[in-house]
Design an enzyme around this catalytic site. Structure first.
Site, PDB file in Angstrom:
ATOM      1  N   ARG B   7       0.840  -1.215   0.000  1.00 38.07           N
ATOM      2  CA  ARG B   7       0.000   0.000   0.000  1.00 38.07           C
ATOM      3  C   ARG B   7       0.867   1.253   0.000  1.00 38.07           C
ATOM      4  O   ARG B   7       0.546   2.252  -0.634  1.00 38.07           O
ATOM      5  CB  ARG B   7      -0.986  -0.005   1.167  1.00 38.07           C
ATOM      6  CG  ARG B   7      -0.355   0.015   2.529  1.00 38.07           C
ATOM      7  CD  ARG B   7      -1.393   0.266   3.618  1.00 38.07           C
ATOM      8  NE  ARG B   7      -0.836  -0.056   4.918  1.00 38.07           N
ATOM      9  CZ  ARG B   7      -1.222   0.508   6.050  1.00 38.07           C
ATOM     10  NH1 ARG B   7      -2.171   1.408   6.043  1.00 38.07           N
ATOM     11  NH2 ARG B   7      -0.674   0.163   7.197  1.00 38.07           N
ATOM     12  N   SER B  34      -5.074   5.478   5.405  1.00 36.39           N
ATOM     13  CA  SER B  34      -4.733   4.047   5.383  1.00 36.39           C
ATOM     14  C   SER B  34      -4.432   3.532   3.978  1.00 36.39           C
ATOM     15  O   SER B  34      -3.704   2.559   3.826  1.00 36.39           O
ATOM     16  CB  SER B  34      -5.877   3.221   5.963  1.00 36.39           C
ATOM     17  OG  SER B  34      -6.171   3.647   7.262  1.00 36.39           O
ATOM     18  N   GLU B  55     -19.007   3.330   0.146  1.00 35.96           N
ATOM     19  CA  GLU B  55     -18.221   2.629  -0.873  1.00 35.96           C
ATOM     20  C   GLU B  55     -18.968   2.459  -2.189  1.00 35.96           C
ATOM     21  O   GLU B  55     -18.359   2.470  -3.266  1.00 35.96           O
ATOM     22  CB  GLU B  55     -17.782   1.265  -0.344  1.00 35.96           C
ATOM     23  CG  GLU B  55     -16.809   1.334   0.824  1.00 35.96           C
ATOM     24  CD  GLU B  55     -17.444   1.708   2.157  1.00 35.96           C
ATOM     25  OE1 GLU B  55     -18.694   1.609   2.265  1.00 35.96           O
ATOM     26  OE2 GLU B  55     -16.720   2.107   3.082  1.00 35.96           O
ATOM     27  N   PHE B  80     -14.463  -3.763   2.030  1.00 32.56           N
ATOM     28  CA  PHE B  80     -15.546  -2.814   1.722  1.00 32.56           C
ATOM     29  C   PHE B  80     -15.745  -2.657   0.222  1.00 32.56           C
ATOM     30  O   PHE B  80     -16.851  -2.423  -0.256  1.00 32.56           O
ATOM     31  CB  PHE B  80     -15.264  -1.462   2.376  1.00 32.56           C
ATOM     32  CG  PHE B  80     -14.926  -1.577   3.838  1.00 32.56           C
ATOM     33  CD1 PHE B  80     -15.690  -2.384   4.669  1.00 32.56           C
ATOM     34  CD2 PHE B  80     -13.837  -0.916   4.387  1.00 32.56           C
ATOM     35  CE1 PHE B  80     -15.383  -2.531   6.010  1.00 32.56           C
ATOM     36  CE2 PHE B  80     -13.521  -1.054   5.728  1.00 32.56           C
ATOM     37  CZ  PHE B  80     -14.290  -1.862   6.543  1.00 32.56           C
ATOM     38  N   HIS B 106      -5.439  -3.727   2.713  1.00 29.07           N
ATOM     39  CA  HIS B 106      -5.904  -4.580   3.819  1.00 29.07           C
ATOM     40  C   HIS B 106      -6.567  -5.860   3.324  1.00 29.07           C
ATOM     41  O   HIS B 106      -7.656  -6.227   3.774  1.00 29.07           O
ATOM     42  CB  HIS B 106      -6.836  -3.797   4.744  1.00 29.07           C
ATOM     43  CG  HIS B 106      -6.129  -2.706   5.503  1.00 29.07           C
ATOM     44  ND1 HIS B 106      -5.514  -1.655   4.876  1.00 29.07           N
ATOM     45  CD2 HIS B 106      -5.940  -2.515   6.831  1.00 29.07           C
ATOM     46  CE1 HIS B 106      -4.980  -0.861   5.782  1.00 29.07           C
ATOM     47  NE2 HIS B 106      -5.210  -1.355   6.974  1.00 29.07           N
ATOM     48  N   ASP B 114      -7.154  -6.510  13.516  1.00 28.24           N
ATOM     49  CA  ASP B 114      -8.547  -6.087  13.305  1.00 28.24           C
ATOM     50  C   ASP B 114      -9.500  -7.281  13.223  1.00 28.24           C
ATOM     51  O   ASP B 114     -10.693  -7.146  13.461  1.00 28.24           O
ATOM     52  CB  ASP B 114      -8.680  -5.254  12.017  1.00 28.24           C
ATOM     53  CG  ASP B 114      -8.474  -3.769  12.269  1.00 28.24           C
ATOM     54  OD1 ASP B 114      -8.481  -3.347  13.447  1.00 28.24           O
ATOM     55  OD2 ASP B 114      -8.311  -3.021  11.284  1.00 28.24           O
ATOM     56  N   ARG B 164      -1.636  -4.466   3.898  1.00 30.80           N
ATOM     57  CA  ARG B 164      -1.300  -3.554   4.991  1.00 30.80           C
ATOM     58  C   ARG B 164       0.115  -3.792   5.525  1.00 30.80           C
ATOM     59  O   ARG B 164       0.864  -2.866   5.786  1.00 30.80           O
ATOM     60  CB  ARG B 164      -2.296  -3.763   6.137  1.00 30.80           C
ATOM     61  CG  ARG B 164      -1.889  -3.096   7.429  1.00 30.80           C
ATOM     62  CD  ARG B 164      -2.904  -3.379   8.532  1.00 30.80           C
ATOM     63  NE  ARG B 164      -2.556  -2.636   9.730  1.00 30.80           N
ATOM     64  CZ  ARG B 164      -1.840  -3.140  10.741  1.00 30.80           C
ATOM     65  NH1 ARG B 164      -1.393  -4.376  10.688  1.00 30.80           N
ATOM     66  NH2 ARG B 164      -1.564  -2.403  11.794  1.00 30.80           N
TER      67      ARG B 164
END
Ligand SMILES: Cc1ncc(C[n+]2csc(CCOP(=O)(O)OP(=O)(O)O)c2C)c(N)n1
Ligand SMILES: [Mg+2]
Lengths: 269, 311
Positions: B7, B34, B55, B80, B106, B114, B164
């Site tokens: 990322r 992020s 989204e 998402f 992610h 998470d 991530r």
């Protein structure tokens, strides 16, 4: 519980919460601190929930839609006897029942899995509709956030709840004006949620969400409503109780390191 | 050793490209930090779009921007989008054939603490099944950085799967990156390992240790899942006659499935697929999770040995 005792309890809960987050090493701080009074009041003085019988068909339903604030739910649940306090320190670790975002099948007492935002209110609507049609008296309380009001799914549920006149549904919105990338009104202006809900045909009660007296009064009033779903817009201070965290969106998704924890605990003493 | 995330590489690549190509837009749904859009936003605020936590709006606004000639990079977490946005991507981007770049960070167990709600393990399957869609997952930050410009110039919808976690570099400044052209990370004679994404770090280390034990593993970086580089696969299989795939994704519908669909029709080959097996992930550090779900160096090594012995 007496107001004085509840106030004292909120302080203890905040202390445990910060220690839990520090130990976890990642997660969310601002939202959980801001919602401490709401969770503490709900579990101690409003909801009919028995930690020994979490699946009791007579229980009230608490749906947490904005799952990232689950640490405050975990701390209050452990305080109520759902699980031992020391388990709090397993939050976000491998094999823990306390998942980073709440998972229904991991821990008894959680009604749903959440984290992805905007789908809690619809689930609460489904529960409320079914209960209403069965003439059941259980209350349904759904906790959501202001950020979630940017999701289409939330507005689909808002229309639905009004159509089916879900007077057994109480939604409490954490209106704290922050989200991840900044303040809500900069990221996507929500303006007056109160006006919006009125025009969508809901009962609207707006309160200071960190004031226990106002929380109590709002819930008693909401419970008395004979028609329409009710929304309590709880204006809260994100990061409440710790001066350097209050109203700072930067504290949405980080946790206190050892030094910050020490400073925070001194303020809460 | 220097570590980097795909990322972060994406963010660097996009900020550079923004300077060069004024049609490039970057969009996000309240996750601009992020998804590493901070530099792009600062340099090109007039081409940055914040849609809030929305989204479905993110990808459909991007479709509109593409329609008037912009090159939109629509970013959020993989769970998402494409998780929540699949039908909108299908109709307004793929069927419309709008060159929107769905860039999702992610992905996979690599998310870590998470937990399962945020660990997207089904996105390769979702995106690979869509007509007109190209699917890419870079193996390190450098490759991600390089890929950004290629993706922008590729006049098609693209799914760019990012991670991530920070991992060691497998490529260098000179390594080539061409869409649809797999790279061989290590030559070998006895078995072909095909991997995608940063889990190739674990795979390559496993292969190196096995080499010392006398088992020669060829390691292929299949950064483009679709279109699949069939030529490179066949060339390697013709030599080894054994194939193992590794992905931080469900074994259903991702890289392993893709390779199996191809080989079973043209050259049936004994095959083993490593990945997540019809279960959700959970909280934990990504290293712990990779080990628990069979994707750490040691577990991959064990699986290869067992497979070779039994084959
Ligand atoms: C569908 C979805 N999109 C994005 C996210 C990432 N995310 C997690 S929290 C958050 C901010 C939402 O604002 P709010 O709930 O008001 O946060 P808080 O007040 O607790 O800071 C976002 C965008 C998510 N969890 N779900
Ligand atoms: Mg908020």
């Amino acid at each position: 519980m007496k107001k004085k005792d509840l106030t004292k309890k909120c302080k203890d809960i905040r202390i445990k919460l910060l220690k839990t987050l520090n130990k976890a090493g990642s997660g969310h701080t601002a939202g959980p601190l801001g919602m401490t009074e709401v969770f503490t009041f709900l579990y101690n003085d409003f909801l009919k929930i028995n930690p020994k019988k979490p699946k009791d068909p007579k229980r009230d339903y608490l749906i947490l839609s904005n799952g990232h604030i689950c640490p405050i739910q975990y701390v209050v649940m452990s305080d109520k006897g759902f699980f031992p306090e020391k388990e709090l320190y397993t939050l976000r670790k491998l094999n823990s029942r306390l998942q980073g975002h709440p998972h229904r099948e991991a821990l008894p007492g959680l009604e749903t899995t959440s984290g992805p935002l905007g789908s809690g209110l619809s689930q609460a609507c489904g529960i409320a509709l079914g209960l209403k049609r069965d003439n059941k008296k259980n209350k349904v309380v759904c906790l959501t956030s202001d950020g979630e009001h940017e999701e289409g799914n939330t507005w689909e549920a808002i229309l639905f709840a009004a159509k089916y006149d879900l007077n057994n549904l109480i939604q409490i919105i954490d209106r704290n004006n922050i989200q991840i990338d900044g303040y809500t009104e900069d990221i996507m202006p929500l303006n007056s949620l109160s006006e919006k809900y009125k025009s969508f045909n809901w009962n609207v009660i707006e309160i200071d969400g960190n004031n226990i007296k106002q929380i109590e009064k709002a819930l008693i009033n909401a419970d008395k409503k004979k028609t329409k779903p009710t929304v309590i817009i709880a204006n809260t201070v994100p990061g409440k109780g710790v001066s350097f965290m209050e109203n700072k969106y930067e504290w949405h998704g980080k946790v206190p390191n050892d030094e910050e924890l020490k400073k925070a605990l001194e303020e809460l003493k | 050793m220097k570590k980097d995330s795909t990322r972060a590489g994406f963010g660097r690549g996009l900020a550079k490209l923004g300077e060069k190509n004024k049609n490039v837009y970057a969009l996000t749904a309240d996750l601009g930090g992020s998804t590493n859009l901070t530099s792009f936003k600062k340099e090109f605020p007039e081409r940055f779009v914040q849609v809030g936590v929305a989204e479905q709006n993110l990808v459909t606004v991007a479709s509109g921007l593409a329609h008037i000639g912009k090159i939109p990079f629509a970013t959020t977490f993989a769970v998402f989008s494409p998780g929540r946005t699949w039908e909108q991507i299908r109709t307004t981007i793929c069927y419309n054939n709008q060159p929107v770049k769905i860039c999702s960070t992610h992905s996979g167990l690599g998310v870590g603490e998470d937990g399962a709600t945020h660990q997207m393990l089904e996105d390769l399957a979702l995106m690979r099944s869509l007509p007109n869609m190209t699917v890419i997952q870079p193996c390190d930050g450098l490759e991600a950085e390089k890929a950004v410009e290629k993706i922008a110039n590729h006049e098609k919808p693209v799914y760019f799967r990012l991670n991530r976690q920070k991992t060691s570099l497998l490529t260098n400044k000179k390594s080539s990156f061409e869409i649809g052209k797999a790279n061989i990370l290590k030559k070998g004679e006895h078995i072909t390992l095909i991997g995608i994404g940063p889990v190739l770090v674990e795979s390559l280390e496993a292969a190196k240790e096995l080499e010392e034990e006398g088992l020669s593993v060829e390691v292929i970086n299949m950064h483009t899942l679709k279109p699949l580089d069939k030529k490179t696969i066949l060339k390697s299989i013709n030599k080894t006659d054994l194939v193992i795939t590794v992905e931080d994704h469900q074994v259903t519908g991702g890289l392993g499935s893709s390779v199996a669909e191809f080989l079973s029709q043209v050259k049936p080959t004994p095959m083993k697929m490593l990945g997540v097996e019809d279960t959700f992930g959970e909280s934990g550090s990504f290293e712990e999770l990779y080990d628990k779900y069979g994707l750490s160096k040691d577990k991959i090594k064990k699986s290869i040995k067992k497979f070779v012995e039994e084959a």
